[in-house]
Design a protein around this motif. Structure first.
Motif, mmCIF file in Angstrom:
data_model
loop_
_atom_site.group_PDB
_atom_site.id
_atom_site.type_symbol
_atom_site.label_atom_id
_atom_site.label_comp_id
_atom_site.label_asym_id
_atom_site.label_seq_id
_atom_site.Cartn_x
_atom_site.Cartn_y
_atom_site.Cartn_z
ATOM 1 N N GLY A 120 0.813 -1.209 0.000
ATOM 2 C CA GLY A 120 0.000 0.000 0.000
ATOM 3 C C GLY A 120 0.850 1.263 0.000
ATOM 4 N N VAL A 121 1.943 1.249 0.774
ATOM 5 C CA VAL A 121 2.857 2.402 0.799
ATOM 6 C C VAL A 121 3.502 2.594 -0.567
ATOM 7 C CG1 VAL A 121 4.986 3.299 1.807
ATOM 8 C CG2 VAL A 121 3.275 2.230 3.270
ATOM 9 N N TYR A 122 3.902 1.483 -1.220
ATOM 10 C CA TYR A 122 4.467 1.581 -2.568
ATOM 11 C C TYR A 122 3.451 2.199 -3.535
ATOM 12 C CZ TYR A 122 8.158 -1.581 -0.933
ATOM 13 O OH TYR A 122 9.191 -2.145 -0.252
ATOM 14 N N GLY A 123 2.181 1.818 -3.383
ATOM 15 C CA GLY A 123 1.144 2.389 -4.242
ATOM 16 C C GLY A 123 1.001 3.886 -4.047
ATOM 17 N N VAL A 124 1.029 4.333 -2.779
ATOM 18 C CA VAL A 124 0.953 5.769 -2.499
ATOM 19 C C VAL A 124 2.146 6.495 -3.113
ATOM 20 C CG1 VAL A 124 0.995 7.509 -0.676
ATOM 21 C CG2 VAL A 124 -0.404 5.464 -0.397
ATOM 22 N N CYS A 125 3.338 5.931 -2.938
ATOM 23 C CA CYS A 125 4.542 6.567 -3.484
ATOM 24 C C CYS A 125 4.487 6.643 -5.007
ATOM 25 C CB CYS A 125 5.782 5.796 -3.041
ATOM 26 S SG CYS A 125 6.120 5.878 -1.264
ATOM 27 N N ASP A 126 4.008 5.583 -5.652
ATOM 28 C CA ASP A 126 3.922 5.594 -7.117
ATOM 29 C C ASP A 126 2.899 6.608 -7.619
ATOM 30 O OD1 ASP A 126 5.874 3.715 -7.309
ATOM 31 O OD2 ASP A 126 4.560 2.031 -7.791
ATOM 32 N N SER A 127 1.817 6.798 -6.872
ATOM 33 C CA SER A 127 0.798 7.754 -7.302
ATOM 34 C C SER A 127 1.227 9.193 -7.065
ATOM 35 C CB SER A 127 -0.522 7.491 -6.575
ATOM 36 O OG SER A 127 -0.404 7.799 -5.194
ATOM 37 N N LEU A 128 2.316 9.393 -6.327
ATOM 38 C CA LEU A 128 2.852 10.738 -6.082
ATOM 39 C C LEU A 128 4.179 10.969 -6.797
ATOM 40 C CD1 LEU A 128 2.101 11.044 -2.247
ATOM 41 C CD2 LEU A 128 0.824 12.089 -4.128
ATOM 42 N N SER A 129 4.518 10.081 -7.705
ATOM 43 C CA SER A 129 5.801 10.157 -8.407
ATOM 44 C C SER A 129 5.722 11.195 -9.530
ATOM 45 C CB SER A 129 6.173 8.778 -8.966
ATOM 46 O OG SER A 129 7.417 8.823 -9.620
ATOM 47 N N LEU A 130 5.751 12.459 -9.162
ATOM 48 C CA LEU A 130 5.643 13.530 -10.149
ATOM 49 C C LEU A 130 6.867 13.611 -11.044
ATOM 50 C CD1 LEU A 130 4.041 16.348 -7.970
ATOM 51 C CD2 LEU A 130 2.917 14.701 -9.484
ATOM 52 N N SER A 131 8.001 13.106 -10.565
ATOM 53 C CA SER A 131 9.199 13.104 -11.407
ATOM 54 C C SER A 131 9.001 12.214 -12.631
ATOM 55 C CB SER A 131 10.409 12.616 -10.601
ATOM 56 O OG SER A 131 10.185 11.294 -10.114
ATOM 57 N N CYS A 132 8.272 11.119 -12.469
ATOM 58 C CA CYS A 132 7.966 10.245 -13.603
ATOM 59 C C CYS A 132 7.077 10.969 -14.613
ATOM 60 C CB CYS A 132 7.300 8.969 -13.101
ATOM 61 S SG CYS A 132 6.792 7.832 -14.406
ATOM 62 N N VAL A 133 6.083 11.718 -14.113
ATOM 63 C CA VAL A 133 5.210 12.484 -15.000
ATOM 64 C C VAL A 133 6.010 13.522 -15.766
ATOM 65 C CG1 VAL A 133 3.235 14.052 -15.076
ATOM 66 C CG2 VAL A 133 3.221 12.116 -13.494
ATOM 67 N N TRP A 134 6.876 14.238 -15.070
ATOM 68 C CA TRP A 134 7.683 15.271 -15.712
ATOM 69 C C TRP A 134 8.618 14.674 -16.762
ATOM 70 C CZ3 TRP A 134 7.857 20.054 -16.927
ATOM 71 C CH2 TRP A 134 9.055 20.685 -17.254
ATOM 72 N N HIS A 135 9.189 13.519 -16.463
ATOM 73 C CA HIS A 135 10.093 12.864 -17.409
ATOM 74 C C HIS A 135 9.367 12.497 -18.701
ATOM 75 C CE1 HIS A 135 13.325 10.371 -18.929
ATOM 76 N NE2 HIS A 135 12.505 9.340 -19.016
ATOM 77 N N LEU A 136 8.149 11.978 -18.594
ATOM 78 C CA LEU A 136 7.388 11.613 -19.790
ATOM 79 C C LEU A 136 6.894 12.848 -20.546
ATOM 80 C CD1 LEU A 136 5.313 8.614 -18.381
ATOM 81 C CD2 LEU A 136 7.188 8.501 -20.016
ATOM 82 N N LEU A 137 6.497 13.886 -19.815
ATOM 83 C CA LEU A 137 6.028 15.104 -20.474
ATOM 84 C C LEU A 137 7.146 15.763 -21.286
ATOM 85 C CD1 LEU A 137 3.816 16.731 -17.689
ATOM 86 C CD2 LEU A 137 3.030 15.680 -19.820
ATOM 87 N N ARG A 138 8.353 15.689 -20.805
ATOM 88 C CA ARG A 138 9.483 16.291 -21.524
ATOM 89 C C ARG A 138 9.809 15.548 -22.814
ATOM 90 N NH1 ARG A 138 14.566 16.990 -17.771
ATOM 91 N NH2 ARG A 138 15.328 17.800 -19.765
ATOM 92 N N ARG A 139 9.429 14.279 -22.881
ATOM 93 C CA ARG A 139 9.804 13.464 -24.039
ATOM 94 C C ARG A 139 8.794 13.533 -25.177
ATOM 95 N NH1 ARG A 139 10.824 7.574 -21.925
ATOM 96 N NH2 ARG A 139 11.149 7.273 -24.172
ATOM 97 N N SER A 140 7.597 14.068 -24.933
ATOM 98 C CA SER A 140 6.550 14.045 -25.962
ATOM 99 C C SER A 140 5.775 15.354 -25.971
ATOM 100 C CB SER A 140 5.600 12.869 -25.725
ATOM 101 O OG SER A 140 4.488 12.926 -26.583
ATOM 102 N N ARG A 141 5.810 16.046 -27.114
ATOM 103 C CA ARG A 141 5.032 17.272 -27.243
ATOM 104 C C ARG A 141 3.532 16.961 -27.276
ATOM 105 N NH1 ARG A 141 4.852 22.448 -28.321
ATOM 106 N NH2 ARG A 141 3.237 23.268 -29.720
ATOM 107 N N GLU A 142 3.143 15.851 -27.913
ATOM 108 C CA GLU A 142 1.726 15.490 -27.971
ATOM 109 C C GLU A 142 1.171 15.241 -26.574
ATOM 110 O OE1 GLU A 142 -1.257 12.206 -30.060
ATOM 111 O OE2 GLU A 142 0.921 12.015 -30.268
ATOM 112 N N LEU A 143 1.948 14.556 -25.750
ATOM 113 C CA LEU A 143 1.521 14.309 -24.377
ATOM 114 C C LEU A 143 1.426 15.621 -23.603
ATOM 115 C CD1 LEU A 143 0.832 12.198 -22.215
ATOM 116 C CD2 LEU A 143 3.280 12.044 -21.707
ATOM 117 N N TRP A 144 2.384 16.499 -23.797
ATOM 118 C CA TRP A 144 2.384 17.789 -23.114
ATOM 119 C C TRP A 144 1.152 18.605 -23.488
ATOM 120 C CZ3 TRP A 144 5.265 20.307 -19.454
ATOM 121 C CH2 TRP A 144 5.080 21.685 -19.352
ATOM 122 N N VAL A 145 0.844 18.681 -24.788
ATOM 123 C CA VAL A 145 -0.300 19.470 -25.255
ATOM 124 C C VAL A 145 -1.608 18.887 -24.713
ATOM 125 C CG1 VAL A 145 -1.614 20.154 -27.295
ATOM 126 C CG2 VAL A 145 0.879 20.320 -27.311
#
Length: 318
Positions: A53-78
């Motif tokens: 459950g703690v791992y699930g909470v940490c994964d749902s707050l992993s904003l660094s993962c979101v930022w990493h993917l947003l930087r790689r794709s303009r379509e995703l960013w838009v």
């Protein structure tokens, strides 16, 4: 019987009595050992589920993962930009209306303020909610497909999501099915909460209901991924039931952000942050539990929704 035979018999009886007494004394110790082992095993399982459950909470707050993917794709960013901006506008207007306009209208009109509230809901909240719901289908499917491409996960549908929504019966069935599952699960959780409230167990009912909301949030986010990857009903059920503690933690943050808000405000906050949860659901890799126990949370709602969708498609000839 001579004296030697009598003494031998007495010694044998004495040894038998000692063995019986020794076994009788050892029996409680063995039972205590079993209880200790069972307690240790249960504690180990509960600890493992709590960590999941703690791992699930940490994964749902992993904003660094979101930022990493947003930087790689303009379509995703838009797509994320459009989704967040539209939902922020809706959320802002809903909060302003609730915090300021409602009180002002109530002081001005008095008891007739409910008429204006109803008019506001029918002319603004409900139409905007329906429009954003339709747009969210496009946004969320675009997000999942782009994330699958970036992460190297094979998606079976690479067509334009809006075109698929309007022209493909499979896409419509997926969305109807997803809503039905959430509706059935929500209904069951609400019934349990109301029944517990009737027997003076409101706190337990509220806990179960909010935990159900955590699972619903995780399920709704994961469903976009499962649909894109082409998983069938059995695969979805098995995946969720084998990872129920992780997925409960995964949906906890967004549930905490909305559980104390009125329905429309909670829906606005939920819709604003849900695209981020979809990205995180695509990149999440939850491990199955250490024990063989499967909590059959969504088995009944998923089977019921699947049967309704199949029956409905047959009725309309699809």
């Amino acid at each position: 019987m001579d004296s030697s035979s009598f003494s031998e018999s007495a010694e044998e009886d004495s040894q038998s009595v000692q063995q019986v007494s020794t076994k009788a004394a050892a029996a409680p110790n063995e039972q205590e050992e079993r209880r200790k082992k069972a307690s240790v095993s249960m504690l180990r399982v509960l600890t493992a589920h709590a960590l999941r459950g703690v791992y699930g909470v940490c994964d749902s707050l992993s904003l660094s993962c979101v930022w990493h993917l947003l930087r790689r794709s303009r379509e995703l960013w838009v797509t994320m930009r459009d989704a967040v901006i539209f939902n922020l506008i809706w959320m802002g207007i809903s909060f302003i209306k609730s915090a300021f306009l409602s009180k002002w209208v109530q002081q001005l009109v008095g008891d007739g303020s409910w008429v204006l509230d109803l008019g506001f809901m029918l002319t603004w909240n409900l139409p905007v909610y329906l429009c954003l719901w339709l747009l969210s289908i496009f946004w969320h499917n675009t997000i999942v497909q782009e994330c699958c491409r970036l992460l190297g996960r094979k998606a079976i549908r690479q067509v334009d999501p809006m075109q698929a929504l309007m022209e493909s019966s499979a896409k419509v069935a997926d969305e109807v099915y997803r809503l039905l599952v959430v509706a059935v699960f929500y209904f069951c959780a609400k019934i349990i909460q109301l029944l517990l409230a009737q027997i003076k167990m409101r706190l337990l009912g509220a806990l179960i209901y909010n935990l159900s909301n955590c699972w619903m949030a995780s399920f709704y986010a994961m469903e976009y991924v499962w649909t894109t990857l082409g998983w069938n009903l059995e695969e979805r059920i098995l995946f969720f039931e084998a990872r129920w503690s992780y997925l409960g933690g995964f949906g906890l943050p967004i549930t905490l952000a909305t559980f104390s808000l009125p329905f429309l405000q909670a829906a606005a906050v939920y819709a604003t942050f849900f695209p981020f949860l979809v990205i995180l659901a695509t990149s999440a890799t939850p491990k199955s539990h250490v024990d063989a126990f499967r909590l059959r949370l969504f088995a009944l709602p998923m089977h019921a929704a699947h049967a309704v969708v199949e029956h409905g498609l047959k009725l309309i000839g699809w």
